[in-house]
Design a protein around this motif. Structure first.
Motif, PDB file in Angstrom:
ATOM      1  N   VAL A  19       6.226  11.966 -68.214  1.00  0.00           N
ATOM      2  CA  VAL A  19       6.623  13.313 -68.624  1.00  0.00           C
ATOM      3  C   VAL A  19       7.987  13.652 -68.013  1.00  0.00           C
ATOM      4  N   LEU A  20       8.178  13.293 -66.754  1.00  0.00           N
ATOM      5  CA  LEU A  20       9.469  13.512 -66.100  1.00  0.00           C
ATOM      6  C   LEU A  20      10.574  12.748 -66.823  1.00  0.00           C
ATOM      7  N   THR A  21      10.288  11.527 -67.221  1.00  0.00           N
ATOM      8  CA  THR A  21      11.259  10.727 -67.973  1.00  0.00           C
ATOM      9  C   THR A  21      11.595  11.398 -69.298  1.00  0.00           C
ATOM     10  N   ALA A  22      10.594  11.925 -69.987  1.00  0.00           N
ATOM     11  CA  ALA A  22      10.835  12.615 -71.257  1.00  0.00           C
ATOM     12  C   ALA A  22      11.788  13.796 -71.061  1.00  0.00           C
ATOM     13  N   LEU A  23      11.537  14.579 -70.016  1.00  0.00           N
ATOM     14  CA  LEU A  23      12.408  15.730 -69.745  1.00  0.00           C
ATOM     15  C   LEU A  23      13.813  15.282 -69.372  1.00  0.00           C
ATOM     16  N   ARG A  31      17.717  20.750 -63.466  1.00  0.00           N
ATOM     17  CA  ARG A  31      17.184  20.657 -62.108  1.00  0.00           C
ATOM     18  C   ARG A  31      15.671  20.834 -62.237  1.00  0.00           C
ATOM     19  N   LEU A  32      14.933  19.740 -62.090  1.00  0.00           N
ATOM     20  CA  LEU A  32      13.493  19.738 -62.371  1.00  0.00           C
ATOM     21  C   LEU A  32      12.659  19.717 -61.105  1.00  0.00           C
ATOM     22  N   THR A  33      11.508  20.382 -61.187  1.00  0.00           N
ATOM     23  CA  THR A  33      10.574  20.446 -60.071  1.00  0.00           C
ATOM     24  C   THR A  33       9.180  20.119 -60.581  1.00  0.00           C
ATOM     25  N   ARG A  34       8.497  19.238 -59.871  1.00  0.00           N
ATOM     26  CA  ARG A  34       7.119  18.873 -60.223  1.00  0.00           C
ATOM     27  C   ARG A  34       6.177  19.885 -59.601  1.00  0.00           C
ATOM     28  N   ASP A  36       1.876  21.530 -59.760  1.00  0.00           N
ATOM     29  CA  ASP A  36       0.512  21.046 -59.909  1.00  0.00           C
ATOM     30  C   ASP A  36       0.162  20.678 -61.347  1.00  0.00           C
ATOM     31  N   LYS A  37       0.509  21.538 -62.285  1.00  0.00           N
ATOM     32  CA  LYS A  37       0.080  21.328 -63.668  1.00  0.00           C
ATOM     33  C   LYS A  37       1.225  21.029 -64.624  1.00  0.00           C
ATOM     34  N   GLY A  38       2.399  20.723 -64.093  1.00  0.00           N
ATOM     35  CA  GLY A  38       3.507  20.441 -64.991  1.00  0.00           C
ATOM     36  C   GLY A  38       4.822  20.255 -64.268  1.00  0.00           C
ATOM     37  N   ILE A  39       5.857  20.208 -65.069  1.00  0.00           N
ATOM     38  CA  ILE A  39       7.220  20.045 -64.565  1.00  0.00           C
ATOM     39  C   ILE A  39       8.050  21.138 -65.214  1.00  0.00           C
ATOM     40  N   SER A  40       8.867  21.784 -64.416  1.00  0.00           N
ATOM     41  CA  SER A  40       9.737  22.816 -64.981  1.00  0.00           C
ATOM     42  C   SER A  40      11.076  22.770 -64.275  1.00  0.00           C
ATOM     43  N   GLY A  41      12.042  23.403 -64.911  1.00  0.00           N
ATOM     44  CA  GLY A  41      13.369  23.419 -64.316  1.00  0.00           C
ATOM     45  C   GLY A  41      14.320  24.290 -65.095  1.00  0.00           C
ATOM     46  N   THR A  42      15.549  24.294 -64.625  1.00  0.00           N
ATOM     47  CA  THR A  42      16.606  25.084 -65.257  1.00  0.00           C
ATOM     48  C   THR A  42      17.825  24.202 -65.467  1.00  0.00           C
TER      49      THR A  42
END
Length: 133
Positions: A19-23, A31-34, A36-42
């Motif tokens: 999933v991180l690779t996809a993003l 700037r991504l942060t892992r 508990d239930k997902g990955i998000s960033g700005t």
């Protein structure tokens, strides 16, 4: 200046690194942060995503989807997580079993901005008589 947020859920049956690779494939600028239930960033830019959209010749589909999903200066669209892992931009208008990548943002004069960036000036704005100044 535009502001963008990206996120994707990571389900227990999924590989979080995939999933991180996809993003990162679609949004290397983010700037991504892992969590508990997902990955998000700005991100301050989605230039790479826009380049992929031009390369894949889906600029008009992307602009149509944006036009449906703009509210004032804010937008939100969904992209297919699995397609993203191989560098493909696939717009989604429904929730997929493994979830989608969500892209949202705030862009002043949004449709005009995206038309210019995607080299499709007037495609949406002329239809809705949006001022291009």
């Amino acid at each position: 200046m535009p502001e963008y947020s990206v996120s994707a859920p990571v389900y227990p049956s999924e590989n979080g690194e995939a999933v991180l690779t996809a993003l990162r494939t679609l949004f290397p600028e983010a700037r991504l942060t892992r969590m508990d239930k997902g990955i998000s960033g700005t991100a301050d830019s989605i230039a790479h995503l826009l380049e992929l959209i031009i390369e894949q010749k889906i600029r008009y589909s992307f602009l149509e989807e944006l036009a449906r999903n703009f509210r004032g200066e804010c937008f939100s669209i969904q992209l297919n997580k699995q397609a993203a892992t191989v560098g493909k931009v696939n717009l989604v208008d429904e929730t997929k079993p493994l979830g989608n990548i969500s892209l949202s943002g705030k862009v002043e004069r949004g449709i005009i901005f995206f038309e210019r960036e995607l080299k499709a000036e007037g495609y949406i704005s002329s239809r809705y008589n949006i001022n291009r100044r």
